[in-house]
Structure formats: structure tokens, C-alpha cells
Design a protein around this motif. Structure first.
Motif, short mmCIF file in Angstrom:
data_model
loop_
_atom_site.label_atom_id
_atom_site.label_comp_id
_atom_site.label_asym_id
_atom_site.label_seq_id
_atom_site.Cartn_x
_atom_site.Cartn_y
_atom_site.Cartn_z
N HIS A 26 4.43 2.87 -2.03
CA HIS A 26 3.39 3.38 -1.13
C HIS A 26 2.23 2.39 -1.02
N ASP A 28 0.27 1.75 1.27
CA ASP A 28 -0.92 2.18 2.03
C ASP A 28 -1.81 3.14 1.25
N LEU A 29 -1.39 3.59 0.08
CA LEU A 29 -2.25 4.49 -0.69
C LEU A 29 -3.39 3.69 -1.32
N ALA A 55 6.04 6.82 4.50
CA ALA A 55 4.77 7.46 4.86
C ALA A 55 4.63 8.79 4.13
N GLU A 57 1.86 11.12 5.41
CA GLU A 57 1.24 12.07 6.36
C GLU A 57 1.04 11.38 7.71
N ARG A 60 -1.44 8.53 8.69
CA ARG A 60 -1.19 7.16 8.20
C ARG A 60 -0.12 6.41 8.99
N TRP A 61 0.55 7.10 9.92
CA TRP A 61 1.64 6.41 10.64
C TRP A 61 1.17 5.18 11.42
N GLY A 63 -1.40 3.26 10.93
CA GLY A 63 -1.81 2.23 9.98
C GLY A 63 -0.63 1.51 9.38
N LEU A 64 0.45 2.24 9.15
CA LEU A 64 1.64 1.63 8.57
C LEU A 64 2.30 0.66 9.55
N TRP A 86 1.89 16.78 1.26
CA TRP A 86 0.92 16.79 2.37
C TRP A 86 1.26 17.88 3.40
#
Ligand SMILES: [Zn+2]
Length: 283
Positions: A26, A28-29, A55, A57, A60-61, A63-64, A86
Motif C-alpha cells: 500500500h 499510497d498509505l 486501493a 477506498e 484514493r483511486w 491518486g493511485l 473502508w
């Protein structure tokens, strides 16, 4: 007279691989995002060449997708989806958005992280029942949209393997994917392998207490396995309380080498090919 026997080489500390695929990280966390370039650098030095970022939630899509575009030092693959932790903030509209993104975004290879987590409870039984029912609704819908798009899935489970299997069978889901953070018996493993899944092997196997899982991982066919860190979660034994990072995949690999009879080269190659196959990526 007693002859001294040279000790066996300690296989757990000298095996490395130059082409590792972290099938669950993860990035992006917040724990990793804060110092991402440094973490990616260390991962590359440790032999990590590809990372699947699942992903958690809808927020965050985008941003990923951006992170995937911007990352050039190694290749990022994406799974988009709503994680059961989530679930409470998820909406039906997000499922429509997901169906669309999975269809049109070329960089999205899978739907995930999706699944069921029955360890999560609410303040009373009724609220818990409702939460689990909503998780089930989200899981069913995401599985169906993955099937429609012809994409594999990345599955989360905690005390929910029978319910996951029941839904996979009910929908006759045939795209396969990865059962992330595998733990369990050989019978549990084969139930998912029979449905075309690979098993994500992570830091769990570094713990002495995980004897059943270690024993299962020792016996499974090589074609069943992929490796993962689940960073920033799931630190290996000896690193408890620290942020887990993708560079630690090298240690997961060493632990796996210690459990298996194959050479490090053979194991490394198989893990790489299994990862590509599980995620429907070209070999
Ligand atoms: Zn995860």
C-alpha cells in the motif's frame, strides 16, 4: 572418536533474488507516502522490480493512477477497489465509477483490495450484522464487475474464507487472482487454488508460531505461490512495531527459500511468473 560434522549452510540468510514482485504493497498509505522515493529506492536495491498497489477506498483511486504515471524507477501495477475496512464510507455510486475505471483505465490490472473481514465488529450485534451484510454487498458487486471486465481480484480475508469461497462459487468467478496474506491449512489453500487463485505469502511465515501456515507453504505446489509485504502493515518477526516497507520483500523471499526445497533461482523465477499469471500480465 567422534567426527565433527560441518554445520549445514543457513539457507535463510544467503538467498537473494534480483527480480522480485511485491504483489501487495500500500504505497499510497501515509506511513509510506511520506518518504516514498526513499522507500522505493531501498526496494530496488533489495531486488524489487514490480509492485502491485491495491486501493483501499474510492477517494484514493485518482491518486493511485497519478502515482503509477509518475513512478519511473520501477513498474507499478494497480488494483482498484474498496477494502472491507473502508466499507462504511463506500457508496453505490462509487461502484459505478469503479466499473467504469476498471474498464477504461489501461493501467488497472485487477480489482482489489476486496473481500470480507469478520473480525471487524461494531458496538452491538445488530450493527455488526449490518456491517458484515454491507461488506458482503460490496464484495459481491465488486466481484461481479471484475468478472464483467475480465479482471482478476485481490482478496482480503479474516475469519471469512468460507464466505469468500461461497460467493466465488455462486458467481462462478473464473478470472482468478490472489488470496492476499494467506494463512491456513493445505485444505484451505487448495480450496482457493482449485478456483484458479494464487496465494500471497508474506511476513507471517517469519513467525515461529505460524507453524500450520509454514507447513502448508512448504508442501504446496510451486505454481501456487506469490510473495508480498502488505507494507506498511505486517512487519516480519524481529521488526514488530516498525513500519513495514517493500524492501522487506527480500526477507520474505529468504524465509520462503528456507522453507522450500527449490533453489533460490528457481523459486525467484517461478514467483515472478506466477505473479504475472495471477494478474493477467504479459509474461
Ligand atoms: Zn492490503
Amino acid at each position: 572418536m567422534q567426527l565433527s560434522v560441518p554445520p549445514l549452510p543457513n539457507r535463510s540468510f544467503n538467498q537473494s533474488c534480483e527480480q522480485l514482485f511485491d504483489t501487495h504493497c500500500h504505497l499510497d498509505l501515509p506511513e509510506l507516502a511520506a518518504e516514498l522515493p526513499a522507500f522505493l529506492d531501498s526496494a530496488i536495491k533489495a531486488g524489487v522490480r514490480r509492485i502491485l498497489v491495491p486501493a483501499v477506498e474510492a477517494a484514493r483511486w485518482p491518486g493511485l493512477l497519478q502515482l503509477q504515471q509518475q513512478t519511473t524507477s520501477l513498474r507499478l501495477e494497480l488494483a482498484l477497489g474498496i477494502h472491507p475496512w473502508w466499507a462504511q464510507h463506500a457508496t453505490e455510486t462509487q461502484l459505478d465509477t469503479l466499473a467504469n475505471m476498471v474498464r477504461v483505465e489501461a493501467g488497472v490490472c485487477a480489482v482489489g483490495e476486496i473481500g470480507l473481514d469478520f473480525v471487524l465488529v461494531q458496538e452491538d450485534e445488530e450493527a455488526t450484522r449490518k456491517l458484515h451484510q454491507w461488506q458482503q454487498t460490496l464484495f459481491s458487486a465488486q466481484l461481479a464487475l471484475a468478472a464483467k471486465a475480465g479482471k482478476p481480484v485481490v482478496l482480503h480475508h479474516r475469519k471469512s474464507q468460507p464466505a469468500l469461497l461461497a460467493e466465488l462459487k455462486r458467481q462462478q468467478f473464473s478470472q482468478g487472482g490472489i488470496l492476499h496474506a494467506f494463512s491456513g491449512s493445505t485444505a484451505q489453500a487448495h480450496a482457493f487454488l482449485d478456483l484458479g487463485f494464487k496465494l500471497g505469502i508474506g511476513g507471517t511465515i517469519s513467525y515461529e508460531r505460524a507453524q500450520k501456515t509454514r507447513d502448508t507453504v512448504r508442501k504446496l505446489p510451486l505454481s501456487a505461490l506469490v510473495v508480498e509485504t502488505d507494507a506498511p502493515a505486517m512487519p516480519l518477526a524481529g521488526f514488530q512495531g516498525q513500519v513495514n516497507t517493500p524492501a522487506q520483500l527480500a526477507l520474505v523471499f529468504q524465509q520462503l527459500c528456507a522453507l522450500r526445497t527449490e533453489s533460490a533461482d528457481r523459486l525467484g523465477l517461478a514467483l515472478w511468473q506466477n505473479s504475472l499469471a495471477a494478474l493477467h500480465l504479459p509474461q
